[in-house]
Design a protein around this motif. Structure first.
Motif, short mmCIF file in Angstrom:
data_model
loop_
_atom_site.label_atom_id
_atom_site.label_comp_id
_atom_site.label_asym_id
_atom_site.label_seq_id
_atom_site.Cartn_x
_atom_site.Cartn_y
_atom_site.Cartn_z
N LEU A 121 11.50 0.41 2.86
CA LEU A 121 11.36 1.65 2.10
C LEU A 121 11.74 1.44 0.63
CD1 LEU A 121 10.61 4.58 2.21
CD2 LEU A 121 12.88 5.11 3.10
N GLU A 122 12.80 0.68 0.40
CA GLU A 122 13.25 0.42 -0.97
C GLU A 122 12.16 -0.30 -1.77
OE1 GLU A 122 17.33 -1.29 -2.85
OE2 GLU A 122 16.26 -2.69 -1.54
N GLN A 123 11.50 -1.28 -1.13
CA GLN A 123 10.45 -2.03 -1.84
C GLN A 123 9.23 -1.16 -2.10
OE1 GLN A 123 10.44 -5.33 -3.08
NE2 GLN A 123 8.56 -4.58 -4.04
N HIS A 124 8.87 -0.32 -1.14
CA HIS A 124 7.75 0.61 -1.36
C HIS A 124 8.03 1.51 -2.57
CE1 HIS A 124 4.82 -0.09 1.77
NE2 HIS A 124 5.73 -0.03 2.72
N ILE A 125 9.25 1.99 -2.65
CA ILE A 125 9.62 2.86 -3.77
C ILE A 125 9.50 2.11 -5.09
CG2 ILE A 125 11.56 4.10 -4.83
CD1 ILE A 125 12.40 4.87 -1.93
N LYS A 126 9.96 0.86 -5.12
CA LYS A 126 9.81 0.04 -6.33
C LYS A 126 8.33 -0.08 -6.71
CE LYS A 126 13.87 -2.98 -5.88
NZ LYS A 126 14.31 -4.37 -5.58
N SER A 167 1.16 2.11 -2.07
CA SER A 167 1.84 0.83 -1.83
C SER A 167 1.54 0.40 -0.40
CB SER A 167 3.36 0.98 -2.03
OG SER A 167 4.04 -0.18 -1.60
N HIS A 168 0.83 -0.71 -0.27
CA HIS A 168 0.37 -1.18 1.03
C HIS A 168 1.19 -2.39 1.45
CE1 HIS A 168 -2.53 -3.61 3.56
NE2 HIS A 168 -2.61 -2.44 4.15
N GLY A 169 2.02 -2.22 2.49
CA GLY A 169 2.89 -3.29 2.95
C GLY A 169 2.25 -4.13 4.04
N LEU A 170 2.85 -5.29 4.33
CA LEU A 170 2.32 -6.23 5.31
C LEU A 170 3.24 -6.36 6.52
CD1 LEU A 170 0.98 -8.90 2.77
CD2 LEU A 170 -0.30 -7.08 3.92
N GLY A 210 -2.34 1.31 8.25
CA GLY A 210 -1.47 2.47 8.15
C GLY A 210 -0.09 2.30 8.75
N MET A 211 0.23 1.11 9.28
CA MET A 211 1.52 0.99 9.98
C MET A 211 2.70 0.74 9.04
SD MET A 211 1.61 -2.75 11.86
CE MET A 211 -0.09 -3.13 12.22
N ASN A 212 2.45 0.45 7.79
CA ASN A 212 3.52 0.15 6.83
C ASN A 212 2.98 0.50 5.44
OD1 ASN A 212 5.69 -0.94 5.36
ND2 ASN A 212 4.93 -3.05 5.57
N LEU A 213 3.01 1.81 5.14
CA LEU A 213 2.25 2.32 4.00
C LEU A 213 3.03 3.43 3.29
CD1 LEU A 213 -0.72 2.34 2.71
CD2 LEU A 213 -1.14 4.28 4.24
N LEU A 262 4.45 -7.25 -0.59
CA LEU A 262 5.75 -6.76 -0.13
C LEU A 262 5.74 -5.23 -0.09
CD1 LEU A 262 8.18 -8.94 -2.30
CD2 LEU A 262 7.33 -9.44 -0.02
N PRO A 263 6.43 -4.64 0.90
CA PRO A 263 7.39 -5.22 1.85
C PRO A 263 6.75 -5.58 3.19
CG PRO A 263 7.51 -2.86 2.00
CD PRO A 263 6.47 -3.15 0.95
N TYR A 264 7.42 -6.49 3.89
CA TYR A 264 7.05 -6.83 5.26
C TYR A 264 7.86 -6.02 6.26
CZ TYR A 264 4.45 -11.02 3.85
OH TYR A 264 3.53 -11.89 3.31
#
Length: 357
Positions: A121-126, A167-170, A210-213, A262-264
């Motif tokens: 969550l912190e990385q998505h916010i960044k 922000s699209h995470g992996l 959509g699982m980490n977005l 990022l983020p994973y």
């Protein structure tokens, strides 16, 4: 030892909702507790609405089932998918926060190569709070990261960047593969951690997972419609990708950016490839026409808001994709219904988006 009483407050604590679609008890939240507990959760229960979903104590949440969706939206509830994780977009609609983070209930905290737990969550916010650079690719990836900058030859007129909408995470462990790839690579696992974030260039589509977005709801929320999937529909597992294609062409038109990398998170459970093949079968053929459609979409300059762009997109879907299958007529109508429902539940946002006071 540091004094917990002087610890910094969680970023965007009052400006971000976490949306989770589920059919089961949310025990997975225990692992996320250190990162998620300060935030408000919107849980969208899919399937049988009489089933009780248990949420670990100590979380601030609201839970909606199908009965709640039908009650709140009335006839417009038809645009929300049933028996499919696409139901999560109902959570985007009822949220009143500026930012959304969504995660699946089979996703856990990953560790970086040093063994440190990753605060996704912190990385998505960044990512969301830093500009994107879709107009010119920076070979050092995200120039706004600590230790990076714009490389020699990068035009100074582009260095301000544009607002980041998505922000699209992996994911580590189980890759996000389609059914044919799952069938031929059943044991493959993603163990490669790439410490990078990049902006997807303007004019380039991508397969959104959509699982980490996370996304800025004010900037792109009305386009985050996960389509008609699952029960009663001829297709599944294309919900997030449909939303991603729509969002990308609208972001390109409105001058917004999308970051990926990022983020994973740690994706723990592979879905059944034979069940997935049945859901994806038509989409595998249809996407060969859908992708060129999105590559060639032109939105008129009069489309100055996400809502106007999305309505125009629905018209073009009906005009150009309905020849593939009658499903696209139905989907185009649902896109309009979605915007009507969104504006009804978000009147202030609708007024602001349409340029009125």
């Amino acid at each position: 030892m540091a004094d917990a009483s002087v610890a910094p407050p969680p970023q965007l604590k009052d400006e971000l909702d976490i949306v989770i679609p589920t059919i089961r008890n949310l025990d997975f939240l225990e692992m996320w507790r250190p990162f998620f507990q300060p935030y408000h959760l919107i849980i969208v229960q899919d399937g049988d609405p009489t089933k009780t979903i248990k949420v670990p104590p100590g979380f601030d949440y609201e839970l909606y089932n199908r009965n709640d969706i039908n009650k709140l939206l009335g006839p417009r509830a038809s645009c929300i998918s049933f028996k499919d994780s696409a139901c999560r977009c109902f959570g985007y609609m009822v949220s009143k926060k500026k930012y959304i983070f969504t995660i699946d209930d089979d996703c856990f905290v990953a560790n970086d190569p040093s063994g440190r737990a990753i605060n996704a969550l912190e990385q998505h916010i960044k990512n969301l709070l830093c500009p994107s650079t879709p107009l010119f690719f920076n070979t050092l990836y995200d120039p706004f990261r600590e230790g990076a900058d714009f490389v020699r030859g990068y035009p100074f007129s582009f260095r301000e960047g544009v607002p980041t909408a998505v922000s699209h995470g992996l994911w580590l462990n189980i890759p996000d593969y389609d059914a044919p790839t799952q069938l031929v690579k059943p044991l493959e696992r993603n163990t490669r951690y790439v410490d990078a974030v990049l902006t997807i260039p303007k004019g380039t589509l991508f397969p959104m997972c959509g699982m980490n977005l996370a996304f800025d709801r004010d900037l792109i929320g009305p386009a985050m419609y996960f389509g008609l999937m699952g029960d009663g529909q001829p297709i599944g597992r294309y919900d997030d990708m449909w939303a991603g294609w729509c969002c990308k062409v609208i972001c390109d038109h409105l001058g917004l950016g999308i970051k990926t990398g990022l983020p994973y998170i740690f994706h723990s459970k592979a879905s059944n490839p034979f069940v997935n093949l049945r859901k994806e079968y038509k989409g595998i053929f249809w996407q060969e026409d859908i992708i060129p459609f999105f590559q060639n979409v032109v939105l008129p300059k009069e489309c100055t808001t996400v809502q106007k762009c999305y309505i125009e997109l629905s018209k073009q879907v009906k005009e150009k994709l309905s020849k593939i299958d009658p499903y696209f007529d139905k989907l185009a109508d649902a896109m309009v219904t979605w915007i009507e429902a969104w504006d009804e539940l978000n009147p202030a946002g609708a007024s602001k988006a349409n340029g009125t006071k």
